[in-house]
Structures are given as structure tokens and as C-alpha cells.
Design an enzyme around this catalytic site. Sequence first.
Site, PDB file in Angstrom:
ATOM      1  N   ASP A  77       2.696 -25.242 131.105  1.00 43.96           N
ATOM      2  CA  ASP A  77       2.144 -25.588 132.411  1.00 43.96           C
ATOM      3  C   ASP A  77       1.114 -26.701 132.292  1.00 43.96           C
ATOM      4  O   ASP A  77       0.579 -26.974 131.210  1.00 43.96           O
ATOM      5  CB  ASP A  77       1.505 -24.350 133.044  1.00 43.96           C
ATOM      6  CG  ASP A  77       1.574 -24.356 134.566  1.00 43.96           C
ATOM      7  OD1 ASP A  77       1.833 -25.427 135.143  1.00 43.96           O
ATOM      8  OD2 ASP A  77       1.367 -23.294 135.172  1.00 43.96           O
ATOM      9  N   ASP A 137       6.317 -24.356 142.928  1.00 47.50           N
ATOM     10  CA  ASP A 137       5.706 -23.036 143.094  1.00 47.50           C
ATOM     11  C   ASP A 137       6.142 -22.377 144.399  1.00 47.50           C
ATOM     12  O   ASP A 137       5.910 -21.189 144.609  1.00 47.50           O
ATOM     13  CB  ASP A 137       4.177 -23.156 143.088  1.00 47.50           C
ATOM     14  CG  ASP A 137       3.614 -23.388 141.690  1.00 47.50           C
ATOM     15  OD1 ASP A 137       4.322 -23.099 140.718  1.00 47.50           O
ATOM     16  OD2 ASP A 137       2.473 -23.863 141.586  1.00 47.50           O
TER      17      ASP A 137
END
Length: 370
Positions: A117, A187
Site C-alpha cells: 500500500d 477503495d
Amino acid sequence: MFVIDDGWFKGRIDDKAGLGDWTVDKNKFPNGLKPMIDQINALGLDFGIWIEPEMVNPNSDLYRAHPDWVFYFPNRQRHEVRNQLMLNLAREDVYQYVYKSISGLLRENNIKFIKWDMNKSLTDPGFMSAPSDEQRAVRIKYVENLYRLVGTLRKEFPDVWFEDCSSGGGRIDMGMARFFDFNWASDNTDPVERIFIQDSYLSIFPANTMISWITHEDWHGQNHPLEFKLDVAMAGVLGIGYDISKWNDEEKAIAGEKIARYKDIRKTVQFGNHYRLVSPYENNRSILQFVSKDLSESVVFVYNLAEYPKATSLEAKKTKTVRLKGLDPDRSYTIEGIQGLFKGDYLLNYGINFPVGGAFKSHIFKIIAQ
């Protein structure tokens, strides 16, 4: 594959601390990760883990020991995002620290998947200890070392899959695609919005690189059916981000049926040729088609976004017949759920009407050559 997300490492009790200290939190895992991984492997699952190795929290052992390792300009305001700063990967000592931390994690544990990430963009790119030429080229050197880092880890651990994530899909590009197996497209897991996201993603990248999770969030209060969510996610690499221990018997049955279906069509979806037949940007539905390389099987995803009474709008007046692509015109095909035997030439040039009605309804049709 069972993947553990953020929170496993030292000092990570919230998002204000711990980033940069890539050692297992002994308060949460007093015996390390191995006992948990062994239990997961005993269930027939591989184990994956989340990392964000380019970042550091000011509240971390790493930052306290090396405050000069982050990007900064003296006498300027420092910009934190999510309580974190960005490590200066252009520095060789930073590169070596990150490499040793992640390679040690992989060497000591049976990890088969890394979710990599990055939740802060590159700001304040000050590298004041470097010569002026290096300071000006710091962004380029950063990316070069990032590629070098991931490339080295890939060579050293060839059996580990790597996923590229960046506050969603913030760093999906051809350069990163050289080093990562998968991309976290967004997301946003709302199934309607994912239909648009995935249509755009699949215009550039193959389906077997698109991580597609379903989650419990109800982004717009629509309470979309679980079947609809799963059908949308099955157009990529399906993942489940629910607490499945809270599912009732009906939800477990639905998920079990859909996962079995996914395994049945996965090879065609992930390795076949892909066609976007109907765009959600131009219609109130989306239709995706995948065709196996030998043209013996095709999978068609039909997603309805809305439905209007006949002749009440331009959309409602459009024909529902869709011409398929990629089939062998000389072979005959059957379509699950639709009676008849259809020549490939007919499906390619005339088309078929897939019987899916109702808003937020979906169906997956499997087409088999006879």
C-alpha cells in the site's frame, strides 16, 4: 488465500503509530505469525499480509532513530497525511532498511501474498544532504529505487504474489505493472460504482490483475443484494472482505454457490479475450464478455443499473439485442438459461437478448461450443 490487513506490526494500535517498524507486535502475536500461518495453511489456504513500506509515522522507533530519512525541507511546514510521512527511498540507507525489513519478513514466514500500500502522495521532496543535481532528480531516483526494490524482492521470492495498492488505485500504471501481479482498483466497493470503475480498468488492463472485493459497506444506502455484489466482483480476482462469521445460513449458501460458479468460469475470465459489449457510461446496464483462447467457451456478465417502463425514455426504446464478439462463426453454441442452439455467425452478426430484468439485477451466462 487469507490476508491480514493493517495492524499486525509493532506499536500499531491506531493509525498514529508504528509505520516503519516492520516487526511483529508481540502483544498481539506473542509467538510471532508462524502459529497463525500454520493454522491457516492447515485449512488449505495460503497466507498474505499488508505492508506500507514507503511510509513512516513520526511516532515510531524508525523515525525517532532517523528523522532525516523522510522527505522534508528545512524551515518549511511539513505535510502529514494520515499521520504519516514519506521515507526518502532515493537514499541508499533507506533502501537497504526497507529491503532488509521486507525480505526478512518473507524469509521468516510462509507468506505467499503481499498487499503493498501507499497512502500518501510524494510531497515536500527535500533531500538536503545530497548534491544539488541529486536533489533535483530525487523523484526520479525514488521511483528507480522503488522498481529496484520490488524487482529484487520478486527475484528473491518468486512464489510470492504482489498487489499494487495506493489509497485505492492511485498508482496503477504500466511501470508498476512490470513488477506487480495485481492492482487494487479502488477503495470504493459499491457494486454500482464498481461497474463503472471496472469497465474503465478493463479498457487497459486484463481481468486477472483486477482485485475485486465485496465488503459490508453500504455506500449509498441501497442495500444491494449479495448476489449482485458477487456477480460484479467475479469479473476480476474475487475477494471477500466481510466478517463471514456474521453471515446467516442464506448468505453462506449464496456465497458458496457463487464461489463455486467463480471457480468454474475463472480460467476463461482471467485468461480469455475480453470484450466490453455495453458501456454503463452510455446505457443503464453493462455487459462484459470473456472468450477462451480456443473459442470453446465464453462467459457473459450482464448488470442492470435501472429499468424503465417501455417507451418512457430513449434508453427504454433501445434494443436489448447484443452482438457477441470473439466466437467462432462456424461453430454452434448453447447458452445457459436460454433455449436453443446458436451458430456463432448468428450470435456475432445478429445477436441475442439476455433475459435480465429489474434494477440492480445481474446474471452470468456461460456459452459452450458444441
